[in-house]
Structures are given as C-alpha cells and as structure tokens.
Design a protein around this motif. Structure first.
Motif, PDB file in Angstrom:
ATOM      1  N   SER A 139       0.942  -1.020   0.084  1.00 53.56           N
ATOM      2  CA  SER A 139       0.043   0.087   0.043  1.00 53.56           C
ATOM      3  C   SER A 139       0.708   1.064  -0.047  1.00 53.56           C
ATOM      4  O   SER A 139       0.465   2.318  -0.579  1.00 53.56           O
ATOM      5  CB  SER A 139      -1.040   0.094   1.244  1.00 53.56           C
ATOM      6  OG  SER A 139      -0.173  -0.216   2.482  1.00 53.56           O
ATOM      7  N   ALA A 144      -3.446  -1.690  -4.400  1.00 53.05           N
ATOM      8  CA  ALA A 144      -4.610  -1.601  -3.451  1.00 53.05           C
ATOM      9  C   ALA A 144      -5.564  -2.881  -4.035  1.00 53.05           C
ATOM     10  O   ALA A 144      -5.261  -3.625  -4.912  1.00 53.05           O
ATOM     11  CB  ALA A 144      -5.597  -0.437  -3.536  1.00 53.05           C
ATOM     12  N   VAL A 162      -3.283  -6.867   0.729  1.00 55.16           N
ATOM     13  CA  VAL A 162      -2.255  -5.782   0.904  1.00 55.16           C
ATOM     14  C   VAL A 162      -1.682  -5.504   1.877  1.00 55.16           C
ATOM     15  O   VAL A 162      -2.705  -5.459   2.914  1.00 55.16           O
ATOM     16  CB  VAL A 162      -2.871  -4.656  -0.178  1.00 55.16           C
ATOM     17  CG1 VAL A 162      -1.596  -3.467  -0.116  1.00 55.16           C
ATOM     18  CG2 VAL A 162      -3.330  -4.679  -1.297  1.00 55.16           C
ATOM     19  N   LYS A 164       1.722  -3.231   4.044  1.00 55.95           N
ATOM     20  CA  LYS A 164       2.221  -2.042   3.731  1.00 55.95           C
ATOM     21  C   LYS A 164       3.386  -1.977   2.705  1.00 55.95           C
ATOM     22  O   LYS A 164       3.461  -1.341   1.792  1.00 55.95           O
ATOM     23  CB  LYS A 164       3.002  -1.143   4.962  1.00 55.95           C
ATOM     24  CG  LYS A 164       3.144   0.163   4.849  1.00 55.95           C
ATOM     25  CD  LYS A 164       3.654   0.706   6.259  1.00 55.95           C
ATOM     26  CE  LYS A 164       3.923   2.065   5.939  1.00 55.95           C
ATOM     27  NZ  LYS A 164       5.015   2.806   6.962  1.00 55.95           N
ATOM     28  N   ALA A 167       2.303  -7.547  -1.235  1.00 56.22           N
ATOM     29  CA  ALA A 167       0.880  -7.839  -1.601  1.00 56.22           C
ATOM     30  C   ALA A 167       0.935  -9.214  -2.136  1.00 56.22           C
ATOM     31  O   ALA A 167       1.796  -9.870  -2.718  1.00 56.22           O
ATOM     32  CB  ALA A 167       0.399  -6.883  -2.731  1.00 56.22           C
TER      33      ALA A 167
END
Lengths: 285, 180
Positions: A139, A144, A162, A164, A167
C-alpha cells in the motif's frame, strides 16, 4: 455438575481435537469465498520479510533468465512502436482514424485510464488449487485490493491482500476466479481452470456457429470490471466438438509462463471509481 | 541436551527444510510433461518424533501450531493444520498398538529406528504420513470430482515424502551413542 466435569475430564482430548479441527475448517471455509479475507496468508509482514530475504538470495542466480525475458519484452515493445510510427501524427490523425477504424480510436482512449507499476515476484506457486503470488510492493507504493496484474506477455491475476510493503496476487490459476474472455470474432465466455496443469485453460460450451481455429488468440473483455480489456490470456491449442449438440470446447495455453515469473506490472484503473459510481443503483429513500 | 530445547530446534529445522527447500521441488511423476504438480511434505515428521510420554493435549496444540505455521507460508488457510491435528490425535493410538510395553515406561526416549526397529518405525510413520496426505489432498481439492488425479497425487507425494523422511532419519541419527 460433578458428573459434567468428570465427563469433560474424561473426554478432554477428544473435545480439544474436535475444537481444533473446527477452527481449521472455519479458516478453510473462509478462504473459499472470493470476498472473505484469509486470516493466514503469505502477504503478512513476517512471512513477507522472510520471503524477501530468500528472493534476494536467489535473485542473482536467476538474473540470466530475467535478462532474457526483459529482452523479449523490449522486442515486443519495439514492434509496437514501429506500428504506430507509420501513422502521421501531425495531421489530426485521431479524428481520421476514428472514422476509418473505430476500434483503434477506442483503444487509444482506453489506455489513458491506466497507471502501470512494476513489481518483483518474491514468492510464487503453481501447484495448488488456488495459487498466490507475493510481490515486493504494498500500500505504501499505491497498490490496492482489486487491481489487476499482467506480465510482459499476458494476464497474471488480481491483487487480493495488501500490507504496507507486500501484496499477494490471486493468479488466474485458481478456481475461485473465472476470467471473462473473448475471441477474435467477438464470442465471449469465461475461461475455466481444471486445477491440473499450470499451462492449460479451458473454455466450455462455445456456440457451434463460432469459427475457431488452432492458434487463435484469446483476450480479456471489460465486462467483469476486474481486468483491463484486450490483454492477451492465451492461444487456442485444441478444439473439441461435442457431437450431441455441436458445442465446442477449447483448450488454451496461457500467454504467461507462471513457473518462471520474475516481474509483473500492477495496473490501476483511474476511471474505475467514477464508473462504479455511475453503475451503482440509486439509493432508495 | 534439554529435551525442550532439542525439540524446539528440530521444529525450526524441519519448518525451514519444508518451506525453503522442499516447497521449491515440484514433482512431475507419472504425468505428462508439465502435468500435475505436487510437493513432498516432511514437516509431519516433527509430530512423529516427539518423545513417547508427550500428553495428547500437548501433541494437539503442537500439531495445530506447526500446521498453521506451514499454512502461513504456503497460503493454504488451515488445510495443513487440519491434517496435522488429525495425525497428532491418532499418534498415541498407533504407538500403543506397535510397542510391546506401555508408553509411560519409555522415559526420556523418542520414537526412532534404534528403539523400535526399522519395520515398526516404517509402519508407524508410513501409516500416519499416508493419512496426512489423504486428508490434505482431499481437503485441498474440496471435491471428489478428479478422483484419478487425487489418488495419483496422494501416491506420488507419499512415496517421495517417505524417501525424504528416511534420508532425514539416516542423516540426523547419532550412530554411536555413548550416553548413560
């Protein structure tokens, strides 16, 4: 009350066993819905960091392979550039092409909606029933949930979880998501994965009037709202005709080589919120 | 060495072996080129090698924890935990059936080739590993639709898992024990 406690003490192991198995099955059942979030997934921070370390270790060994894939993509892009060079951009070509070739005009307008971000694959699987790919962007880099992911050659999947800095992507090698696909002549249908081979997809029950040849390319449509249109999914390798009703079953070879995936592009659709707002039914008072 | 420390180290070693080395191996046995894929599992061996006198509730919790750890790395959401808890529950029964004496009489010992002999140990580990593989692959495919593929997966994975387990036993067993 005393008997009750005695029974619990006697069958404590059995009760504990049943309880733990129920917890497991709740976890499994939750992962079987597309919207449900996995509580245990490899996109979480701890496993993300460990997989990153491992990926860094193997990075140098696979540099040659990566170089090859980058070169082949460069070749493809150069070909693409050469094709557009022939169009005279100085004389309002867009308008003229809109009249002569509506398809190309739509193409150009549509690609302006997308933002591409590159990411490196740090963990990858092809042998499960639902396969996930972990990438080194999260993110903090603008990734996203729900964004679509492509490789240099074709479609890969959709961002599912996701954090930080990481992902995880649900690849199209999964029976959780079907991809809306279309052929050259416009017939469209969802692709199905039969769980068995990472290099074979199927399209079932194609209408008998569709003319399909070996080697035809299959691309995504814009109907599902998840993937950008006209991304190559694969090519037809085999056509089987059902003798009873004349319907055709296609076997596809995916354009992406899922075994040696090194880097991917994550695509953000800027116009998507606006489109969703328009398509949403009005709120009743 | 302290039994707790020893088992903790073994947990780390087996999880690292499973996640970083065996998960990278994909088998193509009996399948067309680029056919069905599956990986050997060695991590249930941790449950099999715990000391004889481990109580069942501790086995269950350790099995659940081990399964969830592997699940987190493989994004399989509880399937490994489900299979591992089952074999952790059945371990004591299988050992009781195979060992001549009561399990509480084996103090400070663990199931091994040395105090069980090759045949009982292979029956013990083979039975539980086969059970683990059947549960794991059936739950993973979530249906009995592709029965042939399922059986093929179980058989090929089981054979390779057993090979890896035998190699592990041969590598990590001390040949001459000079302890009291």
């Amino acid at each position: 009350m005393r008997n009750f406690i005695l029974i619990i003490r006697r069958f404590f192991n059995l009760i504990l066993f049943a309880g733990l198995e129920i917890i497991c099955f709740i976890l499994i059942a939750q992962s079987h819905t597309l919207q449900g979030d996995d509580i245990v997934s490899s996109a979480n921070t701890v496993t993300g960091i460990i997989y990153k370390k491992q990926s860094d270790l193997f990075y140098y060994i696979s540099l040659g392979q990566m170089n090859d894939s980058l070169i082949s993509e460069n070749v493809r892009l150069r070909k693409l550039v050469d094709r557009y060079k022939t169009v005279d951009t100085l004389r309002d070509s867009t308008v003229r092409r809109q009249i002569t070739n509506t398809d190309t005009a739509v193409h150009i307008v549509k690609y302006a909606e997308y933002v591409y971000r590159t990411a490196r694959v740090i963990n990858n699987s092809v042998e499960g029933v639902n396969n996930y790919i972990t990438i080194n962007r999260g993110s903090a880099d603008g990734i996203a949930k729900g964004m679509s992911v492509v490789s240099g050659t074709g479609l890969v999947g959709r961002v599912e979880f996701v954090t930080k800095h990481f992902a995880s992507i649900l690849s199209i090698l999964s029976n959780k998501q079907q991809v809306s696909a279309k052929l050259k002549d416009g017939t469209f249908k969802a692709t199905v994965w039969d769980n068995e081979r990472p290099d074979q997809f199927m399209m079932k029950d194609m209408p008998p009037e569709a003319k399909i040849k070996k080697g035809d390319s299959v691309v995504t449509t814009s109907f599902g709202n998840t993937f950008p249109p006209d991304v190559l999914i694969g090519t037809v390798t085999q056509v089987e005709i059902n003798k009873k009703n004349g319907k055709q079953q296609l076997y596809l070879k995916p354009a992406t080589n899922f075994r040696s995936l090194q880097y991917v592009y994550v695509i953000e659709n800027i116009m998507d919120p606006e489109k969703k707002q328009l398509e949403e039914p009005p709120v009743k008072k | 060495m302290n039994a707790y420390l020893k088992n903790f180290l073994r947990f780390c070693i087996i999880v690292i072996l499973q996640v970083f080395i065996l998960n990278r191996i994909t088998l193509h046995w009996f399948a067309e080129p680029a056919g069905a894929l599956f990986i050997p599992f060695i991590y249930p061996l941790y449950i099999l090698l715990l000391p004889f006198e481990t109580p069942v509730w501790a086995l269950l919790f350790l099995g659940f924890f081990l399964g969830v750890t592997v699940d987190i790395f493989m994004t399989t959401a509880g399937i490994h935990a489900c299979a591992t808890v089952l074999i952790a529950y059945l371990r004591t029964n299988v050992l009781n059936a195979l060992m001549p004496r009561n399990l509480t009489e084996y103090v400070n010992q663990q199931p091994s080739v040395k105090n069980m002999g090759w045949t009982p140990f292979l029956v013990y580990s083979g039975f539980l590993i086969l059970l683990h593989h059947i549960v794991y692959f059936s739950v993973e495919s979530w249906s009995f639709a592709g029965m042939g593929t399922l059986l093929l997966k179980i058989a090929a994975s089981f054979i390779t898992s057993m090979l890896f387990i035998i190699v592990y036993i041969l590598l990590f067993t001390r040949q001459n024990v000079s302890r009291a």
